[in-house]
Design a protein around this motif. Structure first.
Motif, PDB file in Angstrom:
ATOM      1  N   LEU A   4      26.654  31.997 -52.829  1.00 39.46           N
ATOM      2  CA  LEU A   4      27.737  31.869 -53.370  1.00 39.46           C
ATOM      3  C   LEU A   4      26.732  31.447 -54.783  1.00 39.46           C
ATOM      4  CD1 LEU A   4      30.790  32.050 -53.690  1.00 39.46           C
ATOM      5  CD2 LEU A   4      30.798  29.342 -52.998  1.00 39.46           C
ATOM      6  N   ASN A   5      27.529  32.017 -55.913  1.00 37.95           N
ATOM      7  CA  ASN A   5      26.829  31.406 -56.875  1.00 37.95           C
ATOM      8  C   ASN A   5      27.491  32.043 -58.466  1.00 37.95           C
ATOM      9  OD1 ASN A   5      23.563  30.885 -56.763  1.00 37.95           O
ATOM     10  ND2 ASN A   5      23.798  33.051 -56.199  1.00 37.95           N
ATOM     11  N   ILE A   6      28.398  30.377 -58.794  1.00 37.52           N
ATOM     12  CA  ILE A   6      29.356  30.118 -59.846  1.00 37.52           C
ATOM     13  C   ILE A   6      28.733  29.452 -61.309  1.00 37.52           C
ATOM     14  CG2 ILE A   6      31.957  29.379 -60.704  1.00 37.52           C
ATOM     15  CD1 ILE A   6      32.091  29.659 -57.450  1.00 37.52           C
ATOM     16  N   PRO A   7      28.685  30.032 -62.053  1.00 38.68           N
ATOM     17  CA  PRO A   7      28.230  29.802 -63.602  1.00 38.68           C
ATOM     18  C   PRO A   7      29.263  28.385 -63.313  1.00 38.68           C
ATOM     19  CG  PRO A   7      29.074  31.144 -64.762  1.00 38.68           C
ATOM     20  CD  PRO A   7      29.152  31.373 -62.533  1.00 38.68           C
ATOM     21  N   THR A   9      31.323  25.970 -66.572  1.00 42.15           N
ATOM     22  CA  THR A   9      31.770  26.626 -67.487  1.00 42.15           C
ATOM     23  C   THR A   9      32.173  24.837 -68.528  1.00 42.15           C
ATOM     24  OG1 THR A   9      34.110  25.639 -66.470  1.00 42.15           O
ATOM     25  CG2 THR A   9      33.374  27.888 -66.499  1.00 42.15           C
ATOM     26  N   THR A  12      34.066  22.762 -65.324  1.00 40.80           N
ATOM     27  CA  THR A  12      34.069  23.165 -63.594  1.00 40.80           C
ATOM     28  C   THR A  12      31.848  22.957 -64.000  1.00 40.80           C
ATOM     29  OG1 THR A  12      33.943  25.673 -64.361  1.00 40.80           O
ATOM     30  CG2 THR A  12      35.847  24.644 -63.575  1.00 40.80           C
ATOM     31  N   GLY A  14      28.206  24.375 -62.209  1.00 36.10           N
ATOM     32  CA  GLY A  14      27.536  25.010 -62.097  1.00 36.10           C
ATOM     33  C   GLY A  14      27.881  24.769 -60.067  1.00 36.10           C
ATOM     34  N   VAL A  15      27.806  26.439 -59.680  1.00 42.57           N
ATOM     35  CA  VAL A  15      27.935  26.353 -57.782  1.00 42.57           C
ATOM     36  C   VAL A  15      26.687  26.941 -57.435  1.00 42.57           C
ATOM     37  CG1 VAL A  15      28.557  26.363 -55.460  1.00 42.57           C
ATOM     38  CG2 VAL A  15      30.231  25.701 -57.601  1.00 42.57           C
ATOM     39  N   SER A  30      33.270  18.098 -63.614  1.00 39.97           N
ATOM     40  CA  SER A  30      33.667  19.260 -62.568  1.00 39.97           C
ATOM     41  C   SER A  30      35.433  18.127 -62.854  1.00 39.97           C
ATOM     42  CB  SER A  30      33.722  19.013 -60.868  1.00 39.97           C
ATOM     43  OG  SER A  30      34.479  19.554 -60.177  1.00 39.97           O
ATOM     44  N   PHE A  38      39.808  26.825 -57.976  1.00 40.79           N
ATOM     45  CA  PHE A  38      38.095  26.841 -58.141  1.00 40.79           C
ATOM     46  C   PHE A  38      38.160  26.843 -57.199  1.00 40.79           C
ATOM     47  CE2 PHE A  38      34.209  24.790 -59.383  1.00 40.79           C
ATOM     48  CZ  PHE A  38      33.551  25.243 -59.867  1.00 40.79           C
ATOM     49  N   PRO A  41      37.560  29.528 -52.797  1.00 42.97           N
ATOM     50  CA  PRO A  41      36.476  30.116 -52.365  1.00 42.97           C
ATOM     51  C   PRO A  41      35.561  29.203 -52.085  1.00 42.97           C
ATOM     52  CG  PRO A  41      37.491  30.825 -54.822  1.00 42.97           C
ATOM     53  CD  PRO A  41      38.030  29.299 -54.233  1.00 42.97           C
ATOM     54  N   ILE A  42      35.088  27.975 -53.047  1.00 42.20           N
ATOM     55  CA  ILE A  42      33.900  27.525 -52.524  1.00 42.20           C
ATOM     56  C   ILE A  42      34.110  26.016 -50.727  1.00 42.20           C
ATOM     57  CG2 ILE A  42      32.354  25.560 -52.892  1.00 42.20           C
ATOM     58  CD1 ILE A  42      33.537  25.754 -55.550  1.00 42.20           C
TER      59      ILE A  42
END
Length: 132
Positions: A4-7, A9, A12, A14-15, A30, A38, A41-42
Protein backbone atom coordinates in the motif's frame (compact mmCIF):
# COMPACT_ATOMS: atom_id res chain seq x y z
CA UNK A 1 -0.61 -9.21 -0.17
CA UNK A 2 0.03 -6.13 -2.29
CA UNK A 3 1.89 -3.16 -0.89
CA UNK A 4 0.00 0.00 0.00
CA UNK A 5 1.65 3.20 -1.19
CA UNK A 6 0.03 6.60 -0.85
CA UNK A 7 2.09 9.70 -1.61
CA UNK A 8 2.26 12.45 1.00
CA UNK A 9 0.43 15.71 0.46
CA UNK A 10 0.59 18.94 2.42
CA UNK A 11 -2.07 17.60 4.82
CA UNK A 12 -1.76 13.82 4.65
CA UNK A 13 1.13 11.51 5.42
CA UNK A 14 2.93 9.34 2.98
CA UNK A 15 2.10 5.68 3.48
CA UNK A 16 4.56 2.98 2.47
CA UNK A 17 3.33 -0.40 3.69
CA UNK A 18 5.41 -3.20 2.18
CA UNK A 19 3.45 -6.11 3.56
CA UNK A 20 5.65 -8.77 1.95
CA UNK A 21 8.71 -7.39 3.75
CA UNK A 22 6.83 -6.59 6.97
CA UNK A 23 7.91 -2.95 6.76
CA UNK A 24 5.32 -0.26 7.43
CA UNK A 25 6.10 3.46 7.28
CA UNK A 26 4.19 6.72 7.80
CA UNK A 27 5.99 9.96 7.02
CA UNK A 28 5.31 13.67 6.60
CA UNK A 29 2.44 15.48 8.31
CA UNK A 30 -1.04 14.29 9.21
CA UNK A 31 -3.98 16.63 9.51
CA UNK A 32 -6.39 15.46 6.81
CA UNK A 33 -9.71 17.23 6.32
CA UNK A 34 -11.52 13.90 6.72
CA UNK A 35 -9.57 11.46 8.86
CA UNK A 36 -12.00 8.56 8.30
CA UNK A 37 -11.87 8.89 4.52
CA UNK A 38 -8.09 9.09 4.41
CA UNK A 39 -7.29 6.38 6.95
CA UNK A 40 -10.19 4.02 6.09
CA UNK A 41 -8.33 2.17 3.30
CA UNK A 42 -5.20 2.07 5.45
CA UNK A 43 -7.08 0.36 8.28
CA UNK A 44 -8.71 -2.07 5.85
CA UNK A 45 -5.36 -3.10 4.38
CA UNK A 46 -3.66 -3.29 7.78
CA UNK A 47 -6.44 -5.41 9.29
CA UNK A 48 -6.27 -7.83 6.36
CA UNK A 49 -2.49 -8.06 6.66
CA UNK A 50 -2.52 -8.65 10.41
CA UNK A 51 -5.27 -11.27 10.10
CA UNK A 52 -3.09 -13.48 7.91
CA UNK A 53 -1.27 -16.18 9.87
CA UNK A 54 2.36 -15.15 9.83
CA UNK A 55 5.16 -15.07 12.37
CA UNK A 56 7.58 -12.88 10.44
CA UNK A 57 8.59 -9.66 12.21
CA UNK A 58 6.84 -6.36 11.54
CA UNK A 59 8.75 -3.08 11.58
CA UNK A 60 6.77 0.16 11.75
CA UNK A 61 8.66 3.41 11.13
CA UNK A 62 6.76 6.44 12.39
CA UNK A 63 8.28 9.53 10.82
CA UNK A 64 5.75 12.30 11.25
CA UNK A 65 6.74 15.92 11.70
CA UNK A 66 3.29 16.88 12.93
CA UNK A 67 -0.14 15.34 13.48
CA UNK A 68 -3.40 16.65 14.90
CA UNK A 69 -5.55 15.13 17.63
CA UNK A 70 -7.71 13.19 15.16
CA UNK A 71 -4.59 11.63 13.69
CA UNK A 72 -3.33 10.83 17.20
CA UNK A 73 -6.44 8.70 17.75
CA UNK A 74 -5.76 6.90 14.48
CA UNK A 75 -2.15 6.26 15.48
CA UNK A 76 -3.29 4.83 18.80
CA UNK A 77 -5.63 2.49 16.95
CA UNK A 78 -2.77 1.36 14.71
CA UNK A 79 -0.53 0.78 17.72
CA UNK A 80 -3.30 -1.20 19.45
CA UNK A 81 -3.64 -3.41 16.38
CA UNK A 82 0.11 -4.01 16.38
CA UNK A 83 0.06 -4.65 20.14
CA UNK A 84 -2.60 -7.33 19.67
CA UNK A 85 -0.51 -9.35 17.21
CA UNK A 86 2.63 -8.81 19.30
CA UNK A 87 0.79 -10.17 22.34
CA UNK A 88 0.10 -13.33 20.33
CA UNK A 89 3.83 -13.74 19.74
CA UNK A 90 4.55 -11.98 16.47
CA UNK A 91 7.65 -9.77 16.77
CA UNK A 92 6.67 -6.12 16.26
CA UNK A 93 8.93 -3.10 16.54
CA UNK A 94 8.05 0.57 16.28
CA UNK A 95 10.69 3.18 15.57
CA UNK A 96 9.39 6.64 16.52
CA UNK A 97 11.54 9.17 14.71
CA UNK A 98 11.55 12.84 15.65
CA UNK A 99 13.75 15.76 14.73
CA UNK A 100 16.56 16.32 17.22
CA UNK A 101 15.16 19.51 18.76
CA UNK A 102 11.48 18.55 18.67
CA UNK A 103 10.74 17.83 22.33
CA UNK A 104 6.98 17.73 21.71
CA UNK A 105 7.23 14.86 19.24
CA UNK A 106 9.67 13.02 21.51
CA UNK A 107 7.25 13.36 24.42
CA UNK A 108 4.35 12.17 22.27
CA UNK A 109 6.39 9.10 21.35
CA UNK A 110 7.08 8.46 25.02
CA UNK A 111 3.36 8.75 25.76
CA UNK A 112 2.44 6.24 23.05
CA UNK A 113 5.16 3.84 24.18
CA UNK A 114 3.73 3.71 27.71
CA UNK A 115 0.59 1.98 26.40
CA UNK A 116 2.50 -0.84 24.68
CA UNK A 117 3.75 -3.89 26.56
CA UNK A 118 4.49 -6.33 23.76
CA UNK A 119 5.69 -4.04 20.97
CA UNK A 120 9.38 -3.13 21.02
CA UNK A 121 9.19 0.69 20.90
CA UNK A 122 12.25 2.82 20.30
CA UNK A 123 12.66 6.59 20.09
CA UNK A 124 15.16 7.90 17.58
CA UNK A 125 16.18 11.51 17.06
CA UNK A 126 17.28 12.42 13.57
CA UNK A 127 18.84 15.58 12.14
CA UNK A 128 16.46 18.40 11.23
CA UNK A 129 15.20 18.00 7.68
CA UNK A 130 15.70 14.20 7.65
CA UNK A 131 12.00 13.45 8.19
CA UNK A 132 9.40 14.06 5.57
Amino acid sequence: MDSLNIPATGRTPGVAFDFAAGHLRLHGESYPDDVATFFGPIFTALRAYLAEPDDRPIRFDMELLYFNSSSAKVLMNIFQMLEAVAKLGRPVSVSWCYEENDESMRELGEDFSEDLRYVAFSLRDVPSGAIG
